[in-house]
Write a protein that holds these residues in place. Structure first.
Motif, mmCIF file in Angstrom:
data_model
loop_
_atom_site.group_PDB
_atom_site.id
_atom_site.type_symbol
_atom_site.label_atom_id
_atom_site.label_comp_id
_atom_site.label_asym_id
_atom_site.label_seq_id
_atom_site.Cartn_x
_atom_site.Cartn_y
_atom_site.Cartn_z
ATOM 1 N N ILE A 4 0.836 -1.200 0.000
ATOM 2 C CA ILE A 4 0.000 0.000 0.000
ATOM 3 C C ILE A 4 0.873 1.254 0.000
ATOM 4 O O ILE A 4 0.619 2.196 -0.751
ATOM 5 C CB ILE A 4 -0.963 -0.012 1.203
ATOM 6 C CG1 ILE A 4 -1.971 -1.151 1.037
ATOM 7 C CG2 ILE A 4 -1.669 1.336 1.352
ATOM 8 C CD1 ILE A 4 -2.831 -1.414 2.238
ATOM 9 N N ALA A 7 2.229 1.984 -3.443
ATOM 10 C CA ALA A 7 1.228 2.563 -4.332
ATOM 11 C C ALA A 7 1.032 4.043 -4.032
ATOM 12 O O ALA A 7 0.953 4.868 -4.948
ATOM 13 C CB ALA A 7 -0.099 1.810 -4.208
ATOM 14 N N PRO A 14 -4.207 3.805 -3.536
ATOM 15 C CA PRO A 14 -4.723 2.570 -4.133
ATOM 16 C C PRO A 14 -6.142 2.250 -3.711
ATOM 17 O O PRO A 14 -6.661 2.766 -2.725
ATOM 18 C CB PRO A 14 -3.767 1.517 -3.585
ATOM 19 C CG PRO A 14 -3.387 2.052 -2.243
ATOM 20 C CD PRO A 14 -3.308 3.550 -2.422
ATOM 21 N N THR A 15 -6.713 1.369 -4.485
ATOM 22 C CA THR A 15 -7.953 0.704 -4.104
ATOM 23 C C THR A 15 -7.537 -0.641 -3.518
ATOM 24 O O THR A 15 -6.724 -1.346 -4.111
ATOM 25 C CB THR A 15 -8.849 0.467 -5.338
ATOM 26 O OG1 THR A 15 -9.133 1.725 -5.932
ATOM 27 C CG2 THR A 15 -10.120 -0.249 -4.971
ATOM 28 N N ILE A 29 -4.457 -4.924 -4.388
ATOM 29 C CA ILE A 29 -4.069 -3.532 -4.189
ATOM 30 C C ILE A 29 -3.802 -2.964 -5.575
ATOM 31 O O ILE A 29 -2.853 -3.372 -6.248
ATOM 32 C CB ILE A 29 -2.823 -3.436 -3.287
ATOM 33 C CG1 ILE A 29 -3.120 -4.113 -1.952
ATOM 34 C CG2 ILE A 29 -2.393 -1.980 -3.099
ATOM 35 C CD1 ILE A 29 -1.908 -4.564 -1.204
ATOM 36 N N CYS A 30 -4.675 -2.057 -6.018
ATOM 37 C CA CYS A 30 -4.613 -1.531 -7.381
ATOM 38 C C CYS A 30 -4.386 -0.028 -7.364
ATOM 39 O O CYS A 30 -5.041 0.688 -6.612
ATOM 40 C CB CYS A 30 -5.917 -1.818 -8.125
ATOM 41 S SG CYS A 30 -6.317 -3.571 -8.229
ATOM 42 N N ASP A 31 -3.468 0.437 -8.208
ATOM 43 C CA ASP A 31 -3.258 1.874 -8.346
ATOM 44 C C ASP A 31 -3.482 2.278 -9.794
ATOM 45 O O ASP A 31 -3.740 1.439 -10.647
ATOM 46 C CB ASP A 31 -1.872 2.286 -7.834
ATOM 47 C CG ASP A 31 -0.727 1.750 -8.674
ATOM 48 O OD1 ASP A 31 -0.791 1.836 -9.919
ATOM 49 O OD2 ASP A 31 0.264 1.267 -8.083
ATOM 50 N N GLU A 32 -3.402 3.561 -10.039
ATOM 51 C CA GLU A 32 -3.594 4.081 -11.389
ATOM 52 C C GLU A 32 -2.329 4.774 -11.887
ATOM 53 O O GLU A 32 -2.391 5.695 -12.690
ATOM 54 C CB GLU A 32 -4.794 5.026 -11.423
ATOM 55 C CG GLU A 32 -6.093 4.319 -11.116
ATOM 56 C CD GLU A 32 -7.285 5.235 -11.140
ATOM 57 O OE1 GLU A 32 -7.187 6.353 -11.690
ATOM 58 O OE2 GLU A 32 -8.321 4.835 -10.602
ATOM 59 N N GLY A 89 -1.947 1.243 -14.641
ATOM 60 C CA GLY A 89 -1.637 1.072 -13.223
ATOM 61 C C GLY A 89 -1.125 -0.327 -12.921
ATOM 62 O O GLY A 89 -0.981 -1.173 -13.813
ATOM 63 N N GLN A 91 -1.220 -3.779 -10.229
ATOM 64 C CA GLN A 91 -1.996 -4.556 -9.272
ATOM 65 C C GLN A 91 -1.061 -5.483 -8.513
ATOM 66 O O GLN A 91 -0.271 -6.196 -9.117
ATOM 67 C CB GLN A 91 -3.061 -5.386 -9.974
ATOM 68 C CG GLN A 91 -3.787 -6.351 -9.046
ATOM 69 C CD GLN A 91 -4.839 -7.135 -9.775
ATOM 70 O OE1 GLN A 91 -5.897 -6.611 -10.063
ATOM 71 N NE2 GLN A 91 -4.544 -8.389 -10.091
#
Length: 106
Positions: A4, A7, A14-15, A29-32, A89, A91
């Motif tokens: 996290i 990110a 992140p989401t 954990i996903c970012d853009e 992004g 993941q």
């Protein structure tokens, strides 16, 4: 936390999603941000390998965060992978064995 923090530091806030399946817990954990070159996705877990090459301590550590994260996750019977998202992004996917509470609810 390392996944996290990376990110937030290098991409966007992140989401974080948690999925519980039969016997497994999956954390996404996903970012853009810009993502990573394909060849760097596995290299990122190598000790002392820094994708951000600046020596500035304010911009990054020594390259042990992902190595430590993978070691901890594996010590708990899990695995972690990095992949570029089709929409842009990065993941990070963590899979861990789901644990059952003991007789005391722990």
């Amino acid at each position: 936390m390392n996944l996290i923090e990376n990110a937030v530091k290098y991409a966007t806030p992140p989401t974080v999603r948690l999925h519980l399946t039969s016997g497994r817990t999956e954390i996404l954990i996903c970012d853009e941000g810009p993502g990573l070159p394909e060849e760097a996705l596995e290299q990122a877990f190598a000790p002392y390998h820094r994708l951000e090459t600046s020596r500035n301590r304010a911009s990054g550590g020594v390259g042990l965060g992902l190595t430590a994260a993978r070691s901890i996750i594996r010590a708990h019977g899990g695995e972690v992978w990095l992949s570029n998202r089709p929409t842009g992004g990065l993941q990070a996917r963590v899979e861990l064995p789901a644990t059952q509470p003991d007789a005391h609810g722990r």
